[in-house]
Motif scaffolding. Structure first.
Motif, PDB file in Angstrom:
ATOM      1  N   MET A  30       0.832  -1.203   0.000  1.00 25.35           N
ATOM      2  CA  MET A  30       0.000   0.000   0.000  1.00 25.35           C
ATOM      3  C   MET A  30       0.871   1.259   0.000  1.00 25.35           C
ATOM      4  O   MET A  30       0.556   2.229  -0.684  1.00 25.35           O
ATOM      5  N   VAL A  31       1.957   1.237   0.773  1.00 25.92           N
ATOM      6  CA  VAL A  31       2.872   2.381   0.785  1.00 25.92           C
ATOM      7  C   VAL A  31       3.449   2.576  -0.614  1.00 25.92           C
ATOM      8  O   VAL A  31       3.531   3.702  -1.117  1.00 25.92           O
ATOM      9  N   TRP A  32       3.846   1.503  -1.255  1.00 25.45           N
ATOM     10  CA  TRP A  32       4.402   1.584  -2.609  1.00 25.45           C
ATOM     11  C   TRP A  32       3.376   2.138  -3.592  1.00 25.45           C
ATOM     12  O   TRP A  32       3.670   3.054  -4.362  1.00 25.45           O
ATOM     13  N   LEU A  33       2.163   1.578  -3.585  1.00 22.69           N
ATOM     14  CA  LEU A  33       1.154   1.967  -4.566  1.00 22.69           C
ATOM     15  C   LEU A  33       0.590   3.372  -4.337  1.00 22.69           C
ATOM     16  O   LEU A  33       0.294   4.086  -5.294  1.00 22.69           O
ATOM     17  N   LEU A  34       0.437   3.767  -3.080  1.00 22.42           N
ATOM     18  CA  LEU A  34      -0.198   5.050  -2.796  1.00 22.42           C
ATOM     19  C   LEU A  34       0.783   6.206  -2.664  1.00 22.42           C
ATOM     20  O   LEU A  34       0.401   7.354  -2.880  1.00 22.42           O
ATOM     21  N   LEU A  35       2.031   5.938  -2.325  1.00 25.40           N
ATOM     22  CA  LEU A  35       2.987   7.024  -2.119  1.00 25.40           C
ATOM     23  C   LEU A  35       4.159   6.983  -3.088  1.00 25.40           C
ATOM     24  O   LEU A  35       4.415   7.937  -3.821  1.00 25.40           O
ATOM     25  N   TRP A  36       4.892   5.904  -3.072  1.00 21.07           N
ATOM     26  CA  TRP A  36       6.154   5.858  -3.797  1.00 21.07           C
ATOM     27  C   TRP A  36       5.970   5.857  -5.312  1.00 21.07           C
ATOM     28  O   TRP A  36       6.639   6.602  -6.022  1.00 21.07           O
ATOM     29  N   GLN A  37       5.108   5.021  -5.831  1.00 21.25           N
ATOM     30  CA  GLN A  37       4.895   4.911  -7.274  1.00 21.25           C
ATOM     31  C   GLN A  37       4.434   6.229  -7.888  1.00 21.25           C
ATOM     32  O   GLN A  37       4.989   6.650  -8.905  1.00 21.25           O
ATOM     33  N   PRO A  38       3.443   6.936  -7.317  1.00 21.25           N
ATOM     34  CA  PRO A  38       3.070   8.240  -7.896  1.00 21.25           C
ATOM     35  C   PRO A  38       4.220   9.253  -7.875  1.00 21.25           C
ATOM     36  O   PRO A  38       4.352  10.058  -8.802  1.00 21.25           O
ATOM     37  N   LEU A  39       5.055   9.219  -6.861  1.00 23.15           N
ATOM     38  CA  LEU A  39       6.204  10.111  -6.810  1.00 23.15           C
ATOM     39  C   LEU A  39       7.191   9.797  -7.929  1.00 23.15           C
ATOM     40  O   LEU A  39       7.745  10.711  -8.551  1.00 23.15           O
ATOM     41  N   LEU A  40       7.427   8.520  -8.186  1.00 23.82           N
ATOM     42  CA  LEU A  40       8.330   8.133  -9.271  1.00 23.82           C
ATOM     43  C   LEU A  40       7.791   8.567 -10.638  1.00 23.82           C
ATOM     44  O   LEU A  40       8.536   9.063 -11.478  1.00 23.82           O
ATOM     45  N   VAL A  41       6.499   8.392 -10.843  1.00 20.05           N
ATOM     46  CA  VAL A  41       5.888   8.787 -12.112  1.00 20.05           C
ATOM     47  C   VAL A  41       5.966  10.303 -12.290  1.00 20.05           C
ATOM     48  O   VAL A  41       6.303  10.793 -13.367  1.00 20.05           O
ATOM     49  N   ALA A  42       5.679  11.056 -11.238  1.00 17.19           N
ATOM     50  CA  ALA A  42       5.735  12.515 -11.313  1.00 17.19           C
ATOM     51  C   ALA A  42       7.156  12.987 -11.609  1.00 17.19           C
ATOM     52  O   ALA A  42       7.364  13.913 -12.394  1.00 17.19           O
ATOM     53  N   ARG A  43       8.156  12.349 -10.993  1.00 16.37           N
ATOM     54  CA  ARG A  43       9.547  12.724 -11.242  1.00 16.37           C
ATOM     55  C   ARG A  43       9.928  12.455 -12.697  1.00 16.37           C
ATOM     56  O   ARG A  43      10.560  13.281 -13.359  1.00 16.37           O
ATOM     57  N   ASP A  44       9.526  11.294 -13.229  1.00 16.18           N
ATOM     58  CA  ASP A  44       9.828  10.970 -14.625  1.00 16.18           C
ATOM     59  C   ASP A  44       9.168  11.966 -15.581  1.00 16.18           C
ATOM     60  O   ASP A  44       9.784  12.407 -16.557  1.00 16.18           O
ATOM     61  N   ASN A  45       7.918  12.333 -15.295  1.00 11.75           N
ATOM     62  CA  ASN A  45       7.224  13.316 -16.138  1.00 11.75           C
ATOM     63  C   ASN A  45       7.920  14.668 -16.081  1.00 11.75           C
ATOM     64  O   ASN A  45       8.071  15.346 -17.102  1.00 11.75           O
ATOM     65  N   ALA A  46       8.347  15.074 -14.897  1.00 17.46           N
ATOM     66  CA  ALA A  46       9.043  16.354 -14.751  1.00 17.46           C
ATOM     67  C   ALA A  46      10.368  16.337 -15.512  1.00 17.46           C
ATOM     68  O   ALA A  46      10.730  17.324 -16.170  1.00 17.46           O
ATOM     69  N   GLU A  47      11.104  15.237 -15.444  1.00 15.68           N
ATOM     70  CA  GLU A  47      12.369  15.129 -16.170  1.00 15.68           C
ATOM     71  C   GLU A  47      12.138  15.222 -17.681  1.00 15.68           C
ATOM     72  O   GLU A  47      12.919  15.861 -18.399  1.00 15.68           O
ATOM     73  N   THR A  48      11.067  14.605 -18.156  1.00 19.48           N
ATOM     74  CA  THR A  48      10.742  14.657 -19.582  1.00 19.48           C
ATOM     75  C   THR A  48      10.433  16.093 -20.012  1.00 19.48           C
ATOM     76  O   THR A  48      10.919  16.556 -21.044  1.00 19.48           O
ATOM     77  N   ARG A  49       9.619  16.799 -19.216  1.00 22.88           N
ATOM     78  CA  ARG A  49       9.286  18.190 -19.543  1.00 22.88           C
ATOM     79  C   ARG A  49      10.533  19.073 -19.534  1.00 22.88           C
ATOM     80  O   ARG A  49      10.700  19.927 -20.404  1.00 22.88           O
ATOM     81  N   VAL A  50      11.405  18.879 -18.559  1.00 24.47           N
ATOM     82  CA  VAL A  50      12.633  19.680 -18.491  1.00 24.47           C
ATOM     83  C   VAL A  50      13.496  19.428 -19.721  1.00 24.47           C
ATOM     84  O   VAL A  50      14.029  20.367 -20.323  1.00 24.47           O
ATOM     85  N   GLU A  51      13.616  18.185 -20.125  1.00 23.97           N
ATOM     86  CA  GLU A  51      14.431  17.860 -21.296  1.00 23.97           C
ATOM     87  C   GLU A  51      13.843  18.474 -22.569  1.00 23.97           C
ATOM     88  O   GLU A  51      14.577  18.987 -23.417  1.00 23.97           O
ATOM     89  N   GLN A  52      12.516  18.449 -22.712  1.00 20.58           N
ATOM     90  CA  GLN A  52      11.873  19.061 -23.874  1.00 20.58           C
ATOM     91  C   GLN A  52      12.123  20.561 -23.891  1.00 20.58           C
ATOM     92  O   GLN A  52      12.415  21.151 -24.937  1.00 20.58           O
TER      93      GLN A  52
END
Length: 159
Positions: A30-52
């Motif tokens: 539950m900790v992984w699915l509700l906290l950690w995984q969304p944080l990882l996805v948000a970080r990846d999206n932010a990195e993609t936007r910064v690179e663009q």
């Protein structure tokens, strides 16, 4: 801990072990699915936007250098006709599709371009200013495609 004792009370030893093992797996999951995984996805999206945005920035810097080098080599020819015709002709000469031109008060016009490359947008602004139009405001927004911008400008008629 009282609620845990109440939960396990009246259970067999095998049921207790199963409940404790299930809780030991469920809590980290539950900790992984509700906290950690969304944080990882948000970080990846932010990195993609910064690179663009970095690639757009680099492209715009190169385009600005090209414009500076070409400045004076081919100034826009004087355009005749009404301000709307001047805007339309200048845009057509640069291959820009103007989405809308609206007359405003005091001889001003608002123009919108949904998508064009940065170089053409700057050349359009320069062409309009060389025809004697007053530039009141310009707003360029970077689009998802590197080097592409949307343009909104307010220009005045001759004078």
């Amino acid at each position: 801990m009282k609620w845990l004792n109440q939960l396990l009370e009246g259970r067999t030893e095998q049921e207790r072990i199963t409940l404790i093992a299930g809780a030991a797996v469920a809590v980290p999951l539950m900790v992984w699915l509700l906290l950690w995984q969304p944080l990882l996805v948000a970080r990846d999206n932010a990195e993609t936007r910064v690179e663009q945005r970095r690639s757009s920035f680099v492209w715009m810097q190169q385009a600005a250098k090209q414009l500076q080098a070409a400045h004076g080599n081919g100034a826009a020819s004087a355009l005749s006709g009404s301000p709307q015709q001047q805007i339309t002709r200048a845009a057509a000469a640069l291959g820009i599709n103007v989405n809308r031109i609206e007359p405003q008060s005091a001889g001003r016009y608002s123009l919108w371009v949904a998508s064009t490359d940065y170089t053409s947008a700057v050349q359009l602004i320069e062409a309009l200013s060389t025809t004697g139009m007053t530039l009141y405001s310009v707003n360029m927004s970077v689009l998802d495609v590197p080097g592409s911008v949307s343009l909104r400008a307010s220009v005045g008629g001759e004078g």
